[in-house]
Design a protein around this motif. Structure first.
Motif, short mmCIF file in Angstrom:
data_model
loop_
_atom_site.label_atom_id
_atom_site.label_comp_id
_atom_site.label_asym_id
_atom_site.label_seq_id
_atom_site.Cartn_x
_atom_site.Cartn_y
_atom_site.Cartn_z
N LYS A 26 26.47 31.78 25.69
CA LYS A 26 25.14 31.44 26.17
C LYS A 26 25.56 32.10 28.12
N SER A 27 25.30 30.63 28.55
CA SER A 27 25.69 30.50 29.94
C SER A 27 26.42 31.95 30.10
N ALA A 28 27.82 32.39 29.68
CA ALA A 28 28.90 33.20 29.97
C ALA A 28 28.39 34.26 29.90
N GLY A 29 27.55 34.81 28.99
CA GLY A 29 26.58 35.76 28.63
C GLY A 29 27.85 36.71 27.59
N ILE A 30 28.18 36.04 26.64
CA ILE A 30 29.42 36.83 25.51
C ILE A 30 29.04 35.94 23.98
N THR A 31 29.63 36.44 23.49
CA THR A 31 29.45 35.51 21.52
C THR A 31 30.11 34.31 21.64
N GLN A 32 29.34 33.40 20.24
CA GLN A 32 29.86 32.34 20.16
C GLN A 32 31.46 32.89 19.98
N GLN A 33 31.11 33.46 18.64
CA GLN A 33 32.31 34.52 18.23
C GLN A 33 33.75 34.90 19.25
N SER A 34 33.22 35.01 20.04
CA SER A 34 34.24 35.47 21.47
C SER A 34 34.86 33.90 21.91
N VAL A 35 34.12 33.16 22.24
CA VAL A 35 34.49 31.52 22.46
C VAL A 35 35.38 31.20 21.67
N GLN A 36 34.72 31.15 20.28
CA GLN A 36 35.88 30.48 18.90
C GLN A 36 37.34 31.71 19.06
N LYS A 44 43.84 36.27 24.19
CA LYS A 44 45.09 36.00 25.25
C LYS A 44 44.50 35.83 25.92
N ARG A 45 44.15 36.78 26.85
CA ARG A 45 43.07 37.51 28.59
C ARG A 45 41.48 37.98 28.47
N PRO A 46 40.93 37.43 28.64
CA PRO A 46 39.35 37.98 27.55
C PRO A 46 38.68 38.05 28.87
N ARG A 47 38.04 39.22 28.55
CA ARG A 47 37.56 39.59 30.00
C ARG A 47 36.74 39.52 30.74
N HIS A 48 35.99 38.09 30.28
CA HIS A 48 35.26 37.83 31.07
C HIS A 48 35.18 36.40 31.46
N ILE A 49 36.98 36.46 31.70
CA ILE A 49 37.13 34.83 32.52
C ILE A 49 36.13 34.84 33.30
N VAL A 50 36.22 35.05 34.21
CA VAL A 50 35.40 34.89 35.90
C VAL A 50 33.78 34.21 34.52
N GLU A 51 33.74 34.89 34.31
CA GLU A 51 32.07 34.64 33.66
C GLU A 51 32.59 32.92 33.15
N ILE A 52 33.28 33.46 32.12
CA ILE A 52 33.96 31.66 30.96
C ILE A 52 33.75 30.65 32.12
N SER A 53 34.80 31.05 33.49
CA SER A 53 35.22 29.88 33.86
C SER A 53 33.64 29.47 34.71
N LEU A 54 33.18 30.44 35.14
CA LEU A 54 31.54 29.72 35.54
C LEU A 54 31.14 28.70 34.86
N ALA A 55 30.84 29.04 34.15
CA ALA A 55 30.41 28.57 32.04
C ALA A 55 31.10 27.40 32.38
N LEU A 56 31.71 26.77 32.35
CA LEU A 56 32.46 26.01 32.82
C LEU A 56 33.48 24.93 33.69
N LYS A 57 32.81 25.65 35.19
CA LYS A 57 32.25 24.61 36.25
C LYS A 57 34.26 24.57 36.91
N CYS A 58 34.88 26.07 36.47
CA CYS A 58 36.48 25.78 36.73
C CYS A 58 36.45 27.44 37.04
N ALA A 59 37.83 27.52 38.07
CA ALA A 59 38.90 28.26 38.97
C ALA A 59 39.59 29.68 37.41
N PRO A 60 39.39 29.90 37.54
CA PRO A 60 40.05 31.68 36.01
C PRO A 60 41.25 31.21 36.10
#
Length: 74
Positions: A26-36, A44-60
Protein backbone atom coordinates in the motif's frame (compact mmCIF):
# COMPACT_ATOMS: atom_id res chain seq x y z
CA UNK A 1 26.36 -5.98 5.13
CA UNK A 2 23.72 -8.50 4.20
CA UNK A 3 24.97 -10.91 1.56
CA UNK A 4 21.58 -12.49 0.86
CA UNK A 5 19.44 -11.73 -2.15
CA UNK A 6 16.73 -9.13 -2.71
CA UNK A 7 13.98 -11.45 -1.48
CA UNK A 8 15.78 -12.11 1.81
CA UNK A 9 16.69 -8.46 2.34
CA UNK A 10 13.15 -7.24 1.62
CA UNK A 11 11.59 -9.75 3.98
CA UNK A 12 14.18 -9.08 6.69
CA UNK A 13 13.70 -5.32 6.47
CA UNK A 14 9.90 -5.63 6.40
CA UNK A 15 10.04 -7.84 9.49
CA UNK A 16 12.40 -5.43 11.29
CA UNK A 17 9.84 -2.66 10.76
CA UNK A 18 6.95 -4.93 11.83
CA UNK A 19 5.17 -4.37 8.51
CA UNK A 20 2.92 -6.75 6.63
CA UNK A 21 3.28 -7.40 2.91
CA UNK A 22 0.01 -5.50 2.46
CA UNK A 23 1.31 -2.47 4.37
CA UNK A 24 4.48 -2.32 2.28
CA UNK A 25 2.47 -2.74 -0.91
CA UNK A 26 0.00 0.00 0.00
CA UNK A 27 2.79 2.41 0.91
CA UNK A 28 4.68 1.60 -2.32
CA UNK A 29 1.58 1.77 -4.52
CA UNK A 30 1.81 -1.84 -5.68
CA UNK A 31 -0.12 -5.02 -4.94
CA UNK A 32 0.50 -7.39 -2.05
CA UNK A 33 1.02 -10.10 -4.67
CA UNK A 34 3.93 -8.09 -6.10
CA UNK A 35 5.60 -7.96 -2.69
CA UNK A 36 4.96 -11.68 -2.22
CA UNK A 37 6.51 -12.43 -5.63
CA UNK A 38 9.68 -10.53 -4.69
CA UNK A 39 9.94 -12.29 -1.33
CA UNK A 40 9.38 -15.66 -3.03
CA UNK A 41 12.25 -14.96 -5.42
CA UNK A 42 9.99 -14.84 -8.49
CA UNK A 43 10.83 -11.18 -9.21
CA UNK A 44 14.55 -10.35 -9.24
CA UNK A 45 14.48 -6.70 -10.43
CA UNK A 46 11.21 -5.04 -9.38
CA UNK A 47 10.15 -1.98 -11.37
CA UNK A 48 9.03 -0.12 -8.26
CA UNK A 49 12.23 -0.58 -6.25
CA UNK A 50 12.42 3.12 -5.31
CA UNK A 51 8.87 3.13 -3.96
CA UNK A 52 9.48 -0.14 -2.09
CA UNK A 53 12.70 1.21 -0.57
CA UNK A 54 10.85 4.33 0.59
CA UNK A 55 8.20 2.15 2.22
CA UNK A 56 10.96 0.17 3.94
CA UNK A 57 12.98 3.28 4.87
CA UNK A 58 16.14 2.09 3.16
CA UNK A 59 18.20 2.76 0.05
CA UNK A 60 17.26 0.96 -3.18
CA UNK A 61 20.88 -0.21 -3.38
CA UNK A 62 20.46 -2.04 -0.09
CA UNK A 63 17.53 -4.06 -1.40
CA UNK A 64 19.11 -4.73 -4.78
CA UNK A 65 22.74 -5.35 -3.84
CA UNK A 66 23.07 -5.41 -0.07
CA UNK A 67 25.06 -2.16 -0.05
CA UNK A 68 24.28 0.98 1.94
CA UNK A 69 22.94 -0.31 5.22
CA UNK A 70 19.30 0.52 5.93
CA UNK A 71 18.54 3.56 8.06
CA UNK A 72 17.65 2.91 11.65
CA UNK A 73 13.91 2.95 12.21
CA UNK A 74 12.68 5.61 14.60
Amino acid sequence: MNTGNISERLKQRRTELCLSQSAVAKSAGITQQSVQAIEAGETKRPRHIVEISLALKCAPEYLLYGTKAPKQSS
